[in-house]
Enzyme design. Structure first.
Site: not given
Length: 467
Positions: A321-323
């Protein structure tokens, strides 16, 4: 447009507040919808169409879910929820992960996916999660379907938390969208919270961030053990004050408009375990994954093997989700392993150990995690970690470390104090009159100082824009 710019502070926000309080109560959501779409279009232009499409699709799906449930057609309601979730994940997957997957496949000789060089829409990870939770909440009976398209559009596009959260679930904000109270006390509290967040971002995160940039740019041969740890400490400070500052500004803006958003950070660096750290860091994301992924998978009410798998899926999802990069997957799985070790071995020992031991243990492993998070290139990451742990005959200290440590010592000390609840505890012990006067003076001074930095400075990144 970001909050920490003179354009936002003195033009957009001023005009928005004037418009918002000038229109009748019944027209405020429409006014908010208009200014929020303008806010997003300022930075994304054509991509605002994606947000409008997402709003229309989830609005109609919410109505469809409620209609099917009212008619006893649970299968139809489940299909409507599945359709909504599929659309949101497909939207997020295409814009955020297509090029990542294409490049990963091409790296191993598979060329069936072309790299499209897709521009990542700002805030897509946040608003897709918010709209996805809406139809799920309606299906579960935790919220009623929103009949007003304007009100639902206001929920999706609400500019204070649009591009960087906190991730607001519809069941927590729906009633406030329909009706809310605006008071002088709430507005003043919002101004105070906003300026505190602005100070975190501009005065601490931006300044310490330059120290991390200096160390990240160094060749491995120029690094020392102490310097590598100082660099990642700077990143840890930067990302916390950058993101928590932005979240505080969002909460403050919400209060100015009559809303109350959830708190997104609760002094995570005072934690005494990794488990506690994740109860205090990015609370809205942790809550979202727990409610909409971990518990539906079975949570911990299942066999031990299934629980381990559930935790694996949650942390793999948290990482990606973060990258769109493999280092974020590694970062998520790093915490998965740590949490398993704590659950099976360490937590019982940490509860009996002195508090300082828990703090040092947590900070050590969190700092290592930020190294994984911050450096996307695995070659550079490996070299940086080798230096941190003194491998390869690197020196312990050098002149550069002494120079940077001396120059950044004041802001590092301020950061360390500001990352604890000490200041808030002292403020609460003041009498009401003194607290009001001191608070007003500090807020005014903070706003003036932040403005001076913004007008004069050029380094003003926002780390979570890419997420």
């Amino acid at each position: 447009m970001v909050f920490s710019t003179p354009l936002f502070l003195f033009v957009y926000l001023s005009l928005t507040l004037l418009l918002y309080y000038a229109v009748p109560l019944k027209g405020r959501n429409l006014a908010l919808l208009a200014v929020s779409l303008f806010f997003y279009a300022w930075g994304e232009r054509i991509y605002v169409v994606i947000m409008v499409a997402s709003t229309l699709i989830d609005y109609t799906h919410g109505m469809l879910v409620e209609r099917c449930k009212a008619r006893g057609n649970d299968r139809g309601a489940r299909w409507a929820v599945a359709s909504s979730v599929f659309f949101n994940l497909a939207l997020l997957g295409f814009f955020k992960y297509w090029d990542f997957l294409a490049a990963s496949f091409q790296a191993v000789g598979l060329n069936f996916m072309p790299v499209l060089n897709i521009h990542l829409p700002i805030g897509i990870s946040f608003y897709t999660f918010q709209t996805m939770s809406y139809t799920i909440d309606v299906y579960r009976g935790d919220a009623r379907a929103q009949r007003s398209l304007v009100n639902f559009g206001t929920f999706v596009t609400l500019f204070p938390q649009l591009i960087a959260g906190p991730i607001i679930k519809y069941k927590d904000l729906g009633d406030q969208i329909d009706s809310r109270t605006c008071t002088v006390e709430k507005f003043a509290s919002g101004v105070q919270m906003f300026v505190i967040g602005l100070g975190k971002k501009v005065l601490i995160a931006n300044n310490v961030g330059m120290l991390w940039e200096s160390y990240k740019a160094m060749a491995p041969g120029d690094l020392t053990v102490a310097g590598a740890w100082l660099g990642v400490l700077a990143f840890a400070i930067q990302i916390y004050f950058d993101f928590s500052g932005y979240s505080d500004m969002a909460v403050g803006l919400g209060r100015m408009l009559g809303f109350e958003f959830m708190r997104n950070f609760n002094y995570p660096y005072i934690s005494r375990s990794i488990t506690e750290f994740w109860r205090r860091w990015h609370i809205s994301l942790s809550t979202w994954f727990r409610e909409y992924l971990y518990i539906p998978l079975g949570g911990n009410r299942c066999s031990k093997g299934r629980w381990v798998l559930n935790l694996f899926l949650v942390w793999a999802a948290t990482g990606i989700w973060h990258g769109a990069s493999w280092n974020f997957v590694l970062w998520g799985l790093y915490f998965w392993v740590l949490l398993l070790v704590e659950k099976f071995v360490l937590l019982r020992w940490l509860k009996r150990a002195p508090g300082a031991v828990g703090h040092l243990y947590t900070l050590f492993f969190v700092l290592v995690s930020w190294t994984i998070f911050a450096i996307e290139d695995f070659g550079q990451l490996g070299e940086y970690l080798k230096v941190m742990f003194g491998l390869g005959g690197v020196p312990l200290i050098d002149g550069a470390f002494k120079y940077y440590a001396a120059n950044y010592l004041p802001v590092l000390c301020i950061s360390a104090l500001a990352a604890t609840p000490l200041g808030a505890a002292v403020y609460r012990r003041l009498n009401v009159r003194t607290a009001h006067i001191l608070g007003a003076v500090l807020i005014l001074a903070g706003l003036l100082l932040c403005t001076a930095y913004l007008v004069d400075g050029t380094y003003n990144p926002f780390l979570y824009f890419r997420f």
